[in-house]
Design a protein around this motif. Sequence first.
Motif, PDB file in Angstrom:
ATOM      1  N   PHE A 103     -23.231  61.685  30.335  1.00  0.00           N
ATOM      2  CA  PHE A 103     -22.602  60.662  29.512  1.00  0.00           C
ATOM      3  C   PHE A 103     -22.299  61.245  28.141  1.00  0.00           C
ATOM      4  CE2 PHE A 103     -27.164  60.371  29.004  1.00  0.00           C
ATOM      5  CZ  PHE A 103     -27.307  60.371  27.628  1.00  0.00           C
ATOM      6  N   LEU A 104     -21.357  60.620  27.449  1.00  0.00           N
ATOM      7  CA  LEU A 104     -21.011  61.033  26.090  1.00  0.00           C
ATOM      8  C   LEU A 104     -21.716  60.115  25.095  1.00  0.00           C
ATOM      9  CD1 LEU A 104     -17.172  61.544  26.468  1.00  0.00           C
ATOM     10  CD2 LEU A 104     -18.901  63.326  26.240  1.00  0.00           C
ATOM     11  N   THR A 105     -22.141  60.684  23.992  1.00  0.00           N
ATOM     12  CA  THR A 105     -22.746  59.899  22.921  1.00  0.00           C
ATOM     13  C   THR A 105     -21.721  59.711  21.805  1.00  0.00           C
ATOM     14  OG1 THR A 105     -23.539  61.833  21.719  1.00  0.00           O
ATOM     15  CG2 THR A 105     -25.014  60.912  23.413  1.00  0.00           C
ATOM     16  N   GLN A 106     -22.057  58.875  20.838  1.00  0.00           N
ATOM     17  CA  GLN A 106     -21.167  58.679  19.703  1.00  0.00           C
ATOM     18  C   GLN A 106     -20.958  60.000  18.975  1.00  0.00           C
ATOM     19  OE1 GLN A 106     -21.896  55.242  17.264  1.00  0.00           O
ATOM     20  NE2 GLN A 106     -20.963  56.179  15.464  1.00  0.00           N
ATOM     21  N   ALA A 107     -22.012  60.786  18.822  1.00  0.00           N
ATOM     22  CA  ALA A 107     -21.891  62.083  18.147  1.00  0.00           C
ATOM     23  C   ALA A 107     -20.935  63.004  18.891  1.00  0.00           C
ATOM     24  CB  ALA A 107     -23.257  62.737  18.006  1.00  0.00           C
ATOM     25  N   ASP A 108     -20.987  62.990  20.227  1.00  0.00           N
ATOM     26  CA  ASP A 108     -20.068  63.808  21.028  1.00  0.00           C
ATOM     27  C   ASP A 108     -18.622  63.400  20.773  1.00  0.00           C
ATOM     28  OD1 ASP A 108     -22.189  65.149  22.371  1.00  0.00           O
ATOM     29  OD2 ASP A 108     -22.267  63.571  23.915  1.00  0.00           O
ATOM     30  N   ILE A 109     -18.389  62.103  20.727  1.00  0.00           N
ATOM     31  CA  ILE A 109     -17.032  61.589  20.546  1.00  0.00           C
ATOM     32  C   ILE A 109     -16.519  61.919  19.143  1.00  0.00           C
ATOM     33  CG2 ILE A 109     -15.587  59.510  20.525  1.00  0.00           C
ATOM     34  CD1 ILE A 109     -17.629  58.349  22.606  1.00  0.00           C
ATOM     35  N   VAL A 110     -17.353  61.713  18.128  1.00  0.00           N
ATOM     36  CA  VAL A 110     -16.951  62.033  16.750  1.00  0.00           C
ATOM     37  C   VAL A 110     -16.626  63.518  16.649  1.00  0.00           C
ATOM     38  CG1 VAL A 110     -17.733  62.184  14.352  1.00  0.00           C
ATOM     39  CG2 VAL A 110     -18.210  60.129  15.692  1.00  0.00           C
ATOM     40  N   ARG A 111     -17.449  64.366  17.223  1.00  0.00           N
ATOM     41  CA  ARG A 111     -17.207  65.814  17.185  1.00  0.00           C
ATOM     42  C   ARG A 111     -15.857  66.141  17.828  1.00  0.00           C
ATOM     43  NH1 ARG A 111     -21.769  67.009  18.057  1.00  0.00           N
ATOM     44  NH2 ARG A 111     -22.008  66.862  20.283  1.00  0.00           N
ATOM     45  N   GLY A 112     -15.580  65.543  18.972  1.00  0.00           N
ATOM     46  CA  GLY A 112     -14.301  65.774  19.651  1.00  0.00           C
ATOM     47  C   GLY A 112     -13.115  65.296  18.838  1.00  0.00           C
ATOM     48  N   ILE A 113     -13.268  64.148  18.199  1.00  0.00           N
ATOM     49  CA  ILE A 113     -12.194  63.611  17.365  1.00  0.00           C
ATOM     50  C   ILE A 113     -11.909  64.560  16.207  1.00  0.00           C
ATOM     51  CG2 ILE A 113     -11.584  61.748  15.759  1.00  0.00           C
ATOM     52  CD1 ILE A 113     -13.227  59.875  17.656  1.00  0.00           C
ATOM     53  N   SER A 173      -5.833  54.263  24.861  1.00  0.00           N
ATOM     54  CA  SER A 173      -6.531  55.006  25.904  1.00  0.00           C
ATOM     55  C   SER A 173      -7.207  54.045  26.859  1.00  0.00           C
ATOM     56  CB  SER A 173      -7.580  55.932  25.272  1.00  0.00           C
ATOM     57  OG  SER A 173      -8.266  56.654  26.259  1.00  0.00           O
ATOM     58  N   ALA A 174      -7.519  54.542  28.026  1.00  0.00           N
ATOM     59  CA  ALA A 174      -8.304  53.783  29.000  1.00  0.00           C
ATOM     60  C   ALA A 174      -9.720  54.340  28.983  1.00  0.00           C
ATOM     61  CB  ALA A 174      -7.688  53.913  30.384  1.00  0.00           C
ATOM     62  N   MET A 175     -10.698  53.480  28.969  1.00  0.00           N
ATOM     63  CA  MET A 175     -12.095  53.926  28.949  1.00  0.00           C
ATOM     64  C   MET A 175     -12.397  54.883  30.098  1.00  0.00           C
ATOM     65  SD  MET A 175     -13.872  52.876  26.370  1.00  0.00           S
ATOM     66  CE  MET A 175     -15.507  53.139  26.994  1.00  0.00           C
ATOM     67  N   ARG A 176     -11.808  54.663  31.235  1.00  0.00           N
ATOM     68  CA  ARG A 176     -12.123  55.509  32.396  1.00  0.00           C
ATOM     69  C   ARG A 176     -11.710  56.969  32.165  1.00  0.00           C
ATOM     70  NH1 ARG A 176      -7.772  52.499  34.024  1.00  0.00           N
ATOM     71  NH2 ARG A 176      -5.918  53.701  34.514  1.00  0.00           N
ATOM     72  N   THR A 177     -10.752  57.204  31.275  1.00  0.00           N
ATOM     73  CA  THR A 177     -10.341  58.584  31.010  1.00  0.00           C
ATOM     74  C   THR A 177     -11.381  59.337  30.192  1.00  0.00           C
ATOM     75  OG1 THR A 177      -9.136  58.034  28.985  1.00  0.00           O
ATOM     76  CG2 THR A 177      -7.891  57.965  31.059  1.00  0.00           C
ATOM     77  N   LEU A 178     -12.273  58.619  29.527  1.00  0.00           N
ATOM     78  CA  LEU A 178     -13.312  59.247  28.721  1.00  0.00           C
ATOM     79  C   LEU A 178     -14.560  59.574  29.534  1.00  0.00           C
ATOM     80  CD1 LEU A 178     -13.046  57.005  25.544  1.00  0.00           C
ATOM     81  CD2 LEU A 178     -12.090  59.286  25.894  1.00  0.00           C
ATOM     82  N   GLY A 179     -14.735  58.911  30.642  1.00  0.00           N
ATOM     83  CA  GLY A 179     -15.943  59.130  31.444  1.00  0.00           C
ATOM     84  C   GLY A 179     -17.033  58.144  31.049  1.00  0.00           C
ATOM     85  N   PRO A 190     -17.818  50.696  25.359  1.00  0.00           N
ATOM     86  CA  PRO A 190     -16.659  50.665  24.465  1.00  0.00           C
ATOM     87  C   PRO A 190     -17.010  50.584  22.985  1.00  0.00           C
ATOM     88  CG  PRO A 190     -16.313  49.183  26.308  1.00  0.00           C
ATOM     89  CD  PRO A 190     -17.734  49.662  26.395  1.00  0.00           C
ATOM     90  N   GLN A 191     -18.081  49.888  22.640  1.00  0.00           N
ATOM     91  CA  GLN A 191     -18.454  49.765  21.226  1.00  0.00           C
ATOM     92  C   GLN A 191     -18.763  51.134  20.625  1.00  0.00           C
ATOM     93  OE1 GLN A 191     -18.287  46.838  19.351  1.00  0.00           O
ATOM     94  NE2 GLN A 191     -18.417  48.371  17.728  1.00  0.00           N
ATOM     95  N   THR A 192     -19.333  52.027  21.419  1.00  0.00           N
ATOM     96  CA  THR A 192     -19.626  53.380  20.943  1.00  0.00           C
ATOM     97  C   THR A 192     -18.336  54.119  20.603  1.00  0.00           C
ATOM     98  OG1 THR A 192     -21.673  53.496  22.210  1.00  0.00           O
ATOM     99  CG2 THR A 192     -20.673  55.596  21.595  1.00  0.00           C
ATOM    100  N   VAL A 193     -17.310  53.929  21.416  1.00  0.00           N
ATOM    101  CA  VAL A 193     -16.019  54.586  21.160  1.00  0.00           C
ATOM    102  C   VAL A 193     -15.406  54.056  19.869  1.00  0.00           C
ATOM    103  CG1 VAL A 193     -13.691  54.997  22.044  1.00  0.00           C
ATOM    104  CG2 VAL A 193     -15.648  54.991  23.616  1.00  0.00           C
ATOM    105  N   VAL A 194     -15.417  52.750  19.693  1.00  0.00           N
ATOM    106  CA  VAL A 194     -14.880  52.142  18.479  1.00  0.00           C
ATOM    107  C   VAL A 194     -15.650  52.639  17.255  1.00  0.00           C
ATOM    108  CG1 VAL A 194     -14.562  49.965  17.225  1.00  0.00           C
ATOM    109  CG2 VAL A 194     -14.012  50.097  19.666  1.00  0.00           C
ATOM    110  N   ASP A 195     -16.972  52.642  17.352  1.00  0.00           N
ATOM    111  CA  ASP A 195     -17.793  53.110  16.230  1.00  0.00           C
ATOM    112  C   ASP A 195     -17.500  54.571  15.897  1.00  0.00           C
ATOM    113  OD1 ASP A 195     -18.970  50.598  16.093  1.00  0.00           O
ATOM    114  OD2 ASP A 195     -20.794  51.207  17.164  1.00  0.00           O
ATOM    115  N   ALA A 196     -17.298  55.395  16.913  1.00  0.00           N
ATOM    116  CA  ALA A 196     -16.995  56.819  16.695  1.00  0.00           C
ATOM    117  C   ALA A 196     -15.639  56.982  16.008  1.00  0.00           C
ATOM    118  CB  ALA A 196     -17.013  57.577  18.018  1.00  0.00           C
TER     119      ALA A 196
END
Length: 68
Positions: A11-21, A36-42, A48-54
């Motif tokens: 799974f991806l964490t908020q830190a992983d997503i922020v780093r990627g961004i 984007s579609a959530m399913r494309t992120l894995g 979803p709240q983690t993605v928004v927060d990131a």
Amino acid sequence: MADFQKKTPDFLTQADIVRGIKETGIKPGDVILVHSAMRTLGHIQGGPQTVVDALLEAVGEQGTLVVP
């Protein structure tokens, strides 16, 4: 035989997503539009709240996040 497959986390964490961004060049104060579609992120820890927060963390208080 060597294993050349890239290992990915379960799974991806908020830190992983922020780093990627940030690796894409997005920085605090930027204006970004995300479609984007959530399913494309894995699998995302926190969903979803983690993605928004990131995304909000990546653009900071002076940035703008637009999500259609």
